[in-house]
Design a protein around this motif. Structure first.
Motif, PDB file in Angstrom:
ATOM      1  N   PHE B 273       0.806  -1.221   0.000  1.00 56.65           N
ATOM      2  CA  PHE B 273       0.000   0.000   0.000  1.00 56.65           C
ATOM      3  C   PHE B 273       0.838   1.269   0.000  1.00 56.65           C
ATOM      4  CE2 PHE B 273      -2.998  -3.132   1.469  1.00 56.65           C
ATOM      5  CZ  PHE B 273      -4.202  -2.699   0.967  1.00 56.65           C
ATOM      6  N   LYS B 274       0.369   2.233  -0.760  1.00 57.35           N
ATOM      7  CA  LYS B 274       0.874   3.591  -0.690  1.00 57.35           C
ATOM      8  C   LYS B 274      -0.091   4.324   0.242  1.00 57.35           C
ATOM      9  CE  LYS B 274       3.143   6.079  -4.421  1.00 57.35           C
ATOM     10  NZ  LYS B 274       3.035   6.500  -5.830  1.00 57.35           N
ATOM     11  N   VAL B 275       0.432   5.027   1.219  1.00 58.20           N
ATOM     12  CA  VAL B 275      -0.423   5.663   2.216  1.00 58.20           C
ATOM     13  C   VAL B 275      -0.219   7.178   2.190  1.00 58.20           C
ATOM     14  CG1 VAL B 275      -1.127   5.626   4.639  1.00 58.20           C
ATOM     15  CG2 VAL B 275      -0.024   3.609   3.641  1.00 58.20           C
ATOM     16  N   SER B 276      -1.299   7.928   2.072  1.00 60.09           N
ATOM     17  CA  SER B 276      -1.220   9.386   2.110  1.00 60.09           C
ATOM     18  C   SER B 276      -1.899   9.902   3.368  1.00 60.09           C
ATOM     19  CB  SER B 276      -1.928  10.000   0.895  1.00 60.09           C
ATOM     20  OG  SER B 276      -1.277   9.624  -0.289  1.00 60.09           O
ATOM     21  N   LEU B 277      -1.233  10.839   4.022  1.00 62.69           N
ATOM     22  CA  LEU B 277      -1.770  11.415   5.262  1.00 62.69           C
ATOM     23  C   LEU B 277      -1.945  12.923   5.082  1.00 62.69           C
ATOM     24  CD1 LEU B 277       0.863   9.815   7.675  1.00 62.69           C
ATOM     25  CD2 LEU B 277      -1.475   8.992   7.338  1.00 62.69           C
ATOM     26  N   ARG B 278      -3.059  13.450   5.569  1.00 59.81           N
ATOM     27  CA  ARG B 278      -3.259  14.895   5.561  1.00 59.81           C
ATOM     28  C   ARG B 278      -3.766  15.315   6.925  1.00 59.81           C
ATOM     29  NH1 ARG B 278      -0.931  13.805   1.673  1.00 59.81           N
ATOM     30  NH2 ARG B 278      -1.383  14.317  -0.497  1.00 59.81           N
ATOM     31  N   SER B 291       8.070   7.621  10.750  1.00 60.68           N
ATOM     32  CA  SER B 291       8.151   6.419  11.588  1.00 60.68           C
ATOM     33  C   SER B 291       7.894   5.152  10.758  1.00 60.68           C
ATOM     34  CB  SER B 291       7.178   6.517  12.768  1.00 60.68           C
ATOM     35  OG  SER B 291       5.862   6.271  12.344  1.00 60.68           O
ATOM     36  N   PHE B 292       7.313   5.316   9.567  1.00 57.98           N
ATOM     37  CA  PHE B 292       7.117   4.183   8.656  1.00 57.98           C
ATOM     38  C   PHE B 292       8.088   4.251   7.468  1.00 57.98           C
ATOM     39  CE2 PHE B 292       2.912   4.204  10.744  1.00 57.98           C
ATOM     40  CZ  PHE B 292       2.772   2.859  11.027  1.00 57.98           C
ATOM     41  N   GLY B 293       9.114   5.106   7.585  1.00 63.23           N
ATOM     42  CA  GLY B 293      10.111   5.187   6.517  1.00 63.23           C
ATOM     43  C   GLY B 293       9.747   6.132   5.383  1.00 63.23           C
ATOM     44  N   GLY B 294       8.723   6.926   5.582  1.00 65.62           N
ATOM     45  CA  GLY B 294       8.306   7.871   4.541  1.00 65.62           C
ATOM     46  C   GLY B 294       8.726   9.289   4.867  1.00 65.62           C
ATOM     47  N   GLY B 295       7.984  10.271   4.342  1.00 59.50           N
ATOM     48  CA  GLY B 295       8.329  11.664   4.601  1.00 59.50           C
ATOM     49  C   GLY B 295       7.282  12.609   4.055  1.00 59.50           C
ATOM     50  N   GLY B 296       7.622  13.898   4.049  1.00 58.11           N
ATOM     51  CA  GLY B 296       6.680  14.875   3.498  1.00 58.11           C
ATOM     52  C   GLY B 296       6.717  16.177   4.259  1.00 58.11           C
ATOM     53  N   HIS B 297       5.579  16.838   4.317  1.00 60.93           N
ATOM     54  CA  HIS B 297       5.442  18.115   5.004  1.00 60.93           C
ATOM     55  C   HIS B 297       4.613  17.923   6.287  1.00 60.93           C
ATOM     56  CE1 HIS B 297       6.800  20.155   1.371  1.00 60.93           C
ATOM     57  NE2 HIS B 297       5.977  19.374   0.692  1.00 60.93           N
ATOM     58  N   GLY B 302       3.494  10.970   3.472  1.00 65.11           N
ATOM     59  CA  GLY B 302       3.130   9.652   2.967  1.00 65.11           C
ATOM     60  C   GLY B 302       4.202   8.618   3.226  1.00 65.11           C
ATOM     61  N   TYR B 303       3.820   7.354   3.082  1.00 67.21           N
ATOM     62  CA  TYR B 303       4.776   6.245   3.214  1.00 67.21           C
ATOM     63  C   TYR B 303       4.210   5.039   2.483  1.00 67.21           C
ATOM     64  CZ  TYR B 303       1.614   4.556   6.943  1.00 67.21           C
ATOM     65  OH  TYR B 303       0.527   4.124   7.650  1.00 67.21           O
ATOM     66  N   ARG B 313      -3.768  -0.476   8.521  1.00 64.65           N
ATOM     67  CA  ARG B 313      -4.619   0.507   9.196  1.00 64.65           C
ATOM     68  C   ARG B 313      -4.379   0.452  10.713  1.00 64.65           C
ATOM     69  NH1 ARG B 313     -10.454  -1.541   9.448  1.00 64.65           N
ATOM     70  NH2 ARG B 313      -9.296  -2.867  10.870  1.00 64.65           N
ATOM     71  N   ASP B 314      -4.390  -0.761  11.274  1.00 65.69           N
ATOM     72  CA  ASP B 314      -4.242  -0.891  12.723  1.00 65.69           C
ATOM     73  C   ASP B 314      -2.859  -0.415  13.194  1.00 65.69           C
ATOM     74  OD1 ASP B 314      -6.793  -1.803  12.639  1.00 65.69           O
ATOM     75  OD2 ASP B 314      -6.298  -3.917  12.976  1.00 65.69           O
ATOM     76  N   LYS B 315      -1.835  -0.712  12.381  1.00 66.94           N
ATOM     77  CA  LYS B 315      -0.484  -0.239  12.718  1.00 66.94           C
ATOM     78  C   LYS B 315      -0.433   1.283  12.762  1.00 66.94           C
ATOM     79  CE  LYS B 315       2.745  -3.832  11.380  1.00 66.94           C
ATOM     80  NZ  LYS B 315       3.685  -4.330  10.370  1.00 66.94           N
ATOM     81  N   LEU B 316      -1.096   1.897  11.814  1.00 66.67           N
ATOM     82  CA  LEU B 316      -1.118   3.362  11.769  1.00 66.67           C
ATOM     83  C   LEU B 316      -1.780   3.922  13.029  1.00 66.67           C
ATOM     84  CD1 LEU B 316      -0.895   6.152  10.382  1.00 66.67           C
ATOM     85  CD2 LEU B 316      -3.081   5.673   9.273  1.00 66.67           C
ATOM     86  N   ILE B 317      -2.940   3.374  13.379  1.00 66.70           N
ATOM     87  CA  ILE B 317      -3.672   3.858  14.552  1.00 66.70           C
ATOM     88  C   ILE B 317      -2.835   3.655  15.816  1.00 66.70           C
ATOM     89  CG2 ILE B 317      -5.737   3.488  15.963  1.00 66.70           C
ATOM     90  CD1 ILE B 317      -7.170   2.704  13.284  1.00 66.70           C
ATOM     91  N   GLU B 318      -2.221   2.462  15.925  1.00 63.03           N
ATOM     92  CA  GLU B 318      -1.371   2.145  17.078  1.00 63.03           C
ATOM     93  C   GLU B 318      -0.187   3.104  17.185  1.00 63.03           C
ATOM     94  OE1 GLU B 318      -1.320   0.156  19.801  1.00 63.03           O
ATOM     95  OE2 GLU B 318      -3.418  -0.001  19.177  1.00 63.03           O
ATOM     96  N   SER B 319       0.473   3.325  16.050  1.00 64.18           N
ATOM     97  CA  SER B 319       1.692   4.144  16.047  1.00 64.18           C
ATOM     98  C   SER B 319       1.396   5.540  16.578  1.00 64.18           C
ATOM     99  CB  SER B 319       2.272   4.229  14.642  1.00 64.18           C
ATOM    100  OG  SER B 319       1.671   5.283  13.925  1.00 64.18           O
ATOM    101  N   VAL B 320       0.256   6.041  16.213  1.00 63.51           N
ATOM    102  CA  VAL B 320      -0.099   7.387  16.646  1.00 63.51           C
ATOM    103  C   VAL B 320      -0.370   7.399  18.148  1.00 63.51           C
ATOM    104  CG1 VAL B 320      -1.832   9.188  16.431  1.00 63.51           C
ATOM    105  CG2 VAL B 320      -0.887   8.121  14.390  1.00 63.51           C
ATOM    106  N   LYS B 321      -1.058   6.355  18.609  1.00 63.97           N
ATOM    107  CA  LYS B 321      -1.321   6.254  20.057  1.00 63.97           C
ATOM    108  C   LYS B 321      -0.018   6.170  20.840  1.00 63.97           C
ATOM    109  CE  LYS B 321      -5.858   4.068  20.247  1.00 63.97           C
ATOM    110  NZ  LYS B 321      -6.460   2.735  20.144  1.00 63.97           N
ATOM    111  N   ASN B 322       0.876   5.273  20.367  1.00 61.36           N
ATOM    112  CA  ASN B 322       2.135   5.044  21.080  1.00 61.36           C
ATOM    113  C   ASN B 322       3.020   6.276  21.089  1.00 61.36           C
ATOM    114  OD1 ASN B 322       1.228   2.520  21.486  1.00 61.36           O
ATOM    115  ND2 ASN B 322       2.433   1.579  19.846  1.00 61.36           N
ATOM    116  N   ASN B 323       3.017   6.978  19.984  1.00 67.19           N
ATOM    117  CA  ASN B 323       3.885   8.149  19.885  1.00 67.19           C
ATOM    118  C   ASN B 323       3.330   9.341  20.643  1.00 67.19           C
ATOM    119  OD1 ASN B 323       6.277   7.610  18.362  1.00 67.19           O
ATOM    120  ND2 ASN B 323       4.915   7.096  16.669  1.00 67.19           N
TER     121      ASN B 323
END
Lengths: 326, 326
Positions: B273-278, B291-297, B302-303, B313-323
């Motif tokens: 998957f390509k993941v875009s975050l806004r 934290s997933f090896g990606g980058g951006g502004h 994205g990553y 999806r679950d990893k993304l949600i977890e990562s945000v909670k943990n961080n």
């Protein structure tokens, strides 16, 4: 676009202003009315804005919104001057006949500041400043404020920026020119916050509103040059939404390539539709709307029709064919 | 944001420029690269832009787009100066190892003009002009052109306006300030046509693309503070669409109230998957992407991740909670 001398004189000489706008007010209506009120207040004048209630959620962030009074409590005769902004006929202010009559018979000075195409045979006698080429009434209020040498503070800037982005679709419509961007820049310099305003006005959808939007998209018909969305009473009921929740839906439908007119039919009563038309480029949808008794601007117009959805849709398609508008 | 003296000197002294940008170029990449090419041409310099082919349909209207050459035919050593715009690492230009190596080993003068946050430990030695606070690389090219006293013609204005509105979401993102609106005004004054450019860039959807969009909306999950869309390989197959058709989908998801992060997962290969975050406001999604090896502004990152959709999806949600980012 220079404000009439008479208007400047009235503002300079009088002290007590009533500001009214059209029913179901939008960003240009609220923004223009409140910016004008604040500007008059800065000149130490009394000014009150009255509108229909309740105020839609997306406008609650606007400076001064809580100072707006409920139209049902209006007694116009307490005021010296009545200024109608973003419309030019008392019948556009509200559906209540008694209220319309009160406004029409107002005995003080009446002024109109509006950017809608003027209807003929209006019997409302007022000092008219009507400039249909302006993108927003907020642009006219901006010019008026500049002419009066009133400093534009952050509140006024926020109000006028809101007016401007609602009526230009955040700088996407054909009415976005050099002038609109220059004034946007001036307003941001004076304290308007673009993304904050955009988020409040356009990114405040509820999940129910998103569900209604998906319902519209699922049923959208593409009949070139039209893309047509429609929402029935039951769609609103099933998603627990109201007509105001469809704001910007018809603008979204512009997104398709090679489609020049986007349309949204909203059933506001059983068998009674409010129709919104949007066009790209030189195509004038106000002509179509007028042929059904409605009105508007070249690229954004509307009308109402009593029919089934299918009848209403077919009539629209036919009318355009017959009028050889395309 | 003043262009480095060295860059001005190189442009003044040298005559033969190669302009490259990142893979899957967007409006800022094409706009900046072509505006720079035209400006160098106006100084009677030779300049060529090479990108990946084919060029997506929405960019076909850009002045000079047909003069772009295919990256597979690139021989960098014919040029004196290599300018990398809107990215700062050869690996961002293309996936082909041989090509990356050719660019890295380029023996002439190397220059970077970019607004992305600089990656550490880059072994690409170049004259760097990297300004992560700029809304678009097009803004930097604008400053460079002004500094060089090159007159901005309608073609350059159209290219830079396109760069600007793609990277500010047509003036809706947090990176829209007084400066962006002032430059937008200057560009329109110089001949850019806002609604024409907007329509070409953003309103050229095919019906298949609309079908893909509806598929995304139908499956959208709201898990505050996230709204998450996902598209699988079969969604693309069933609608006969490609990854490029998802442009602006994740920005649309910003529309919900009280949701601060919108996400789109696109399955580009089975289980990949390509993941875009806004994000809105102060929330920095580039930290999540990193934290997933990606980058951006800060507000757009994205990553890529190899997983099932549910795992990703679950990893993304977890990562945000943990961080504890929220």
């Amino acid at each position: 676009m220079i404000p009439p001398k008479e208007l400047i004189e009235i503002i300079t000489e009088k002290n007590n202003f009533l500001i009214l706008t059209h029913s179901t007010p939008d960003g240009d209506a609220f923004g223009s009315a409140l910016a004008l009120k604040f500007s008059l207040n800065l000149l130490s004048k009394r000014a009150e804005v009255y509108t229909e209630m309740p105020i839609p959620a997306q406008y609650k962030f606007l400076p001064g919104i809580n100072e707006i009074k409920d139209l049902v409590e209006l007694s116009p005769d307490k005021f010296e001057v009545l200024i109608l902004v973003d419309c030019h006929e008392p019948s556009r202010v509200n559906n209540n006949e008694e209220l319309i009559s009160k406004i029409t018979k107002f005995s003080g000075i009446k002024v109109i500041i509006d950017h809608h195409l003027e209807r003929k045979n209006s019997d409302f006698h007022a000092i008219k400043w009507i400039s249909p080429h302006e993108a927003a009434t907020g642009m006219m209020v901006y010019e008026l404020i500049k002419k009066l040498n009133i400093p534009i503070n952050a509140s006024i800037a926020t109000l006028l920026y809101s007016a401007l982005i609602v009526d230009t679709g955040n700088f996407q419509f054909d009415n976005t020119t050099e002038k609109e961007l220059r004034i946007a820049y001036e307003l941001v310099k004076a304290g308007a916050k673009p993304s904050f305003i955009y988020q409040n006005l356009f990114e405040g959808w509820t999940t129910n509103r998103l569900k209604l939007f998906i319902k519209m998209l699922d049923k959208t018909e593409i009949i070139p040059p039209f893309i047509i969305g429609h929402l029935r009473k039951k769609d609103f009921e099933e998603t627990n939404t109201i007509e105001a929740d469809t704001e910007r839906f018809v603008e979204f439908l512009r997104i398709l390539k090679d489609i020049s007119i986007s349309v949204l039919f909203r059933e506001i009563e059983e068998g009674f539709f409010k129709v919104s038309l949007r066009s790209k480029g030189s195509l004038d949808v106000s002509v179509i709307a007028q042929s059904f008794g409605g009105g508007g601007h070249k690229n954004a117009a509307g009308y109402r029709i009593r029919a089934t959805y299918e009848e209403a849709r077919d009539k629209l398609i036919e009318s355009v064919k017959n009028n050889k508008m395309l």
